[in-house]
Design a protein around this motif. Structure first.
Motif, short mmCIF file in Angstrom:
data_model
loop_
_atom_site.label_atom_id
_atom_site.label_comp_id
_atom_site.label_asym_id
_atom_site.label_seq_id
_atom_site.Cartn_x
_atom_site.Cartn_y
_atom_site.Cartn_z
N GLY A 1 50.30 20.03 -7.86
CA GLY A 1 49.81 21.14 -8.68
C GLY A 1 48.66 21.82 -7.95
O GLY A 1 48.42 21.55 -6.77
N CYS A 2 47.97 22.71 -8.65
CA CYS A 2 46.86 23.43 -8.01
C CYS A 2 45.95 23.99 -9.09
O CYS A 2 46.42 24.50 -10.10
N PRO A 3 44.63 23.90 -8.87
CA PRO A 3 43.71 24.41 -9.90
C PRO A 3 43.42 25.90 -9.79
O PRO A 3 42.69 26.44 -10.61
N MET A 4 43.95 26.59 -8.76
CA MET A 4 43.44 27.93 -8.47
C MET A 4 44.06 29.05 -9.31
O MET A 4 43.51 30.14 -9.39
N GLN A 5 45.23 28.81 -9.87
CA GLN A 5 45.82 29.71 -10.86
C GLN A 5 46.06 31.16 -10.41
O GLN A 5 45.82 32.10 -11.18
N CYS A 6 46.51 31.33 -9.18
CA CYS A 6 46.90 32.67 -8.74
C CYS A 6 48.09 33.10 -9.60
O CYS A 6 49.02 32.32 -9.81
N VAL A 7 48.07 34.35 -10.09
CA VAL A 7 49.05 34.74 -11.12
C VAL A 7 50.48 34.81 -10.60
O VAL A 7 51.42 34.70 -11.37
N PHE A 8 50.62 35.00 -9.29
CA PHE A 8 51.96 35.20 -8.73
C PHE A 8 52.60 33.90 -8.27
O PHE A 8 53.68 33.90 -7.68
N CYS A 9 51.94 32.76 -8.52
CA CYS A 9 52.36 31.51 -7.88
C CYS A 9 52.84 30.49 -8.90
O CYS A 9 52.15 30.21 -9.90
N ALA A 10 54.01 29.91 -8.63
CA ALA A 10 54.59 28.93 -9.55
C ALA A 10 53.77 27.64 -9.57
O ALA A 10 53.62 27.00 -10.62
N THR A 11 53.20 27.24 -8.42
CA THR A 11 52.42 26.00 -8.39
C THR A 11 51.20 26.11 -9.30
O THR A 11 50.86 25.16 -10.02
N GLY A 12 50.56 27.29 -9.28
CA GLY A 12 49.36 27.48 -10.10
C GLY A 12 49.64 27.26 -11.58
O GLY A 12 48.77 26.85 -12.34
N LYS A 13 50.89 27.54 -11.98
CA LYS A 13 51.24 27.39 -13.40
C LYS A 13 51.30 25.92 -13.83
O LYS A 13 51.25 25.61 -15.01
N THR B 1 44.04 29.04 3.01
CA THR B 1 43.11 28.92 1.88
C THR B 1 43.15 30.18 1.02
O THR B 1 43.42 31.28 1.51
N VAL B 2 42.86 29.96 -0.23
CA VAL B 2 42.79 31.05 -1.18
C VAL B 2 41.50 31.86 -0.98
O VAL B 2 41.33 32.93 -1.56
N GLY B 3 40.62 31.33 -0.13
CA GLY B 3 39.37 32.03 0.16
C GLY B 3 38.15 31.26 -0.30
O GLY B 3 37.17 31.87 -0.76
N MET C 1 50.50 24.96 3.52
CA MET C 1 50.71 26.11 2.65
C MET C 1 51.60 25.72 1.47
O MET C 1 52.17 26.57 0.81
N GLY C 2 51.77 24.41 1.25
CA GLY C 2 52.59 23.97 0.13
C GLY C 2 51.77 23.95 -1.15
O GLY C 2 50.90 24.80 -1.35
N MET C 3 52.03 22.97 -2.00
CA MET C 3 51.25 22.89 -3.24
C MET C 3 49.78 22.63 -2.92
O MET C 3 49.45 21.78 -2.08
N GLY C 4 48.91 23.33 -3.65
CA GLY C 4 47.49 22.98 -3.59
C GLY C 4 46.66 23.84 -2.67
O GLY C 4 47.17 24.65 -1.89
N GLU C 5 45.36 23.68 -2.80
CA GLU C 5 44.36 24.37 -1.97
C GLU C 5 43.70 23.31 -1.09
O GLU C 5 42.92 22.49 -1.57
N PRO C 6 44.03 23.30 0.22
CA PRO C 6 43.52 22.23 1.09
C PRO C 6 42.00 22.08 1.05
O PRO C 6 41.49 20.96 1.10
#
Ligand code: SF4
Length: 360
Positions: A114-126, A208-210, A172-177
């Motif tokens: 999963g991922c905590p960053m919640q980018c709106v276009f990304c399935a993992t963020g959901k 990275t998401v930044g 670049m898979g699931m998550g924010e390294p």
């Protein structure tokens, strides 16, 4: 894995030496196992025939050759793209994608479940955030990709056959390294170790998401790995709508950190830009992006832009930019002098492309 078992991929070579000592075994045995894990990439205790049968049994009782459990394996692009859905011991999903090309082979690895960053276009963020992965859980994914690549080569009839070893490892898979920096970095150092898997530093790319602290930390890291930054918009309003992280690290701060990184490392950064129809794909937005990356009165940022047509994610009201809009955006950006390319997508049919990993 029982609570008494360890994951051998979580050990460095000195760690394995210490662990073997607790079993009453000499250091050279640990070196043999390290070679099995990272050079021969042996996936089965029984295949380690240079160990006695009792020792193999003892190892199998006390350790696991990886703790990710395979759940579903999919192939797309005529077998050239392979995706594995794994589960962690508590059932949380992890995904890995292998992409094979005539001259290279790339594995896209997850650093979190999963991922905590919640980018709106990304399935993992959901999925939300479920777990940080350990170094061993990250490394296992790479070793799986190596075995898949070997399997592909054994069956390939086409010439030229793909490389005998992965050429690129991309986080670049699931998550924010950078949200799991220490464990992720340990996996990089292990995979780079010349005594083991020996992947060249320039063959790694972290995306990275930044997260500004992570970018600054990487600028001082001892290995020259590549950095990709998900930018996706050139103004704070649009970027904050797409990526909540922008409220914490707005564009000006992100670009300043990127400039520090390129000045310290002299390495070019890639900016990822997912194109969403009528959201961030207008030529005026390309021009604004151009000004951001090649500002008047300041040296241009050492960078390249990857334009990525968005891949469908069910349950989102977003649209994919059509080819004409993509090309118009690219032309406007090039007119500003910014080098950019449109990424050729792989794995869309098996939901293995960028932003589609959702544990299904
Ligand atoms: S794009 Fe990356 S950082 Fe954003 S939610 Fe998806 S996995 Fe997380």
């Amino acid at each position: 894995m029982t609570s008494k078992q360890v994951n051998v991929y979580d050990f460095s070579l000195p760690g394995l030496v210490d662990w073997f000592a607790t079993l009453g075994e000499p250091a050279y045995r640990a070196k043999q196992l390290y070679r099995h894990l990272y050079v021969l990439r042996t996936g089965d205790w029984d295949a380690m025939t240079d160990f006695s049968k009792p020792l193999r049994q003892q190892l199998a009782d006390q350790a696991q050759l990886g703790c990710l459990k395979p759940v579903k394996r999919l192939e797309g692009d005529h077998g050239l793209t392979r995706k594995m859905l794994w589960s962690l011991p508590d059932g949380a999903p992890v995904e890995t994608v292998l992409m094979i090309y005539p001259d290279r082979a790339t594995v896209c690895v997850s650093s979190q479940s999963g991922c905590p960053m919640q980018c709106v276009f990304c399935a993992t963020g959901k999925l939300g955030f479920l777990h940080d992965l350990t170094p061993g859980e990250i490394i296992e994914q790479v070793m799986w990709a190596e075995r898949e690549l070997a399997d592909f080569r054994a069956q390939a009839t086409a010439s030229p056959s793909p490389p005998s070893k992965l050429t690129n490892i991309v986080f670049m898979g699931m998550g924010e390294p950078f949200n799991n920096y220490d464990q992720w970095w340990t996996s990089v150092e292990r995979l780079h170790d010349p005594a083991g898997y020996d992947m060249g530093a320039r063959n790694f790319t972290v995306s990275t998401v930044g997260l500004v602290p992570g970018i600054l930390r990487l600028a001082d890291a001892p290995l020259p790995i590549n950095l990709a930054i998900s930018l996706h918009a050139a103004d704070d309003e649009t970027r904050s709508e797409m990526m909540p992280v922008n409220k914490r690290y707005p564009i000006e701060e992100l670009i300043a950190a990127t400039r520090t990184y390129t000045e310290k490392t002299r390495r070019r950064v890639s900016f990822e830009y997912v194109l969403l129809k009528e959201k961030n794909d207008f030529p005026e937005q390309a021009a604004r992006l151009g000004q951001l990356l090649r500002p008047e009165g300041a040296p241009p940022l050492l960078c390249h832009v990857n334009l990525i047509p968005w891949n469908p994610v069910p349950g989102t009201p977003l649209g994919r930019s059509d080819r004409n809009r993509v090309l118009r955006f690219q032309a406007a950006l090039r007119a500003c002098g910014v080098p950019c390319t449109v990424r050729v997508e792989r794995g869309v049919d098996i939901a293995a492309a960028c932003g589609q990993l959702a544990g299904a």
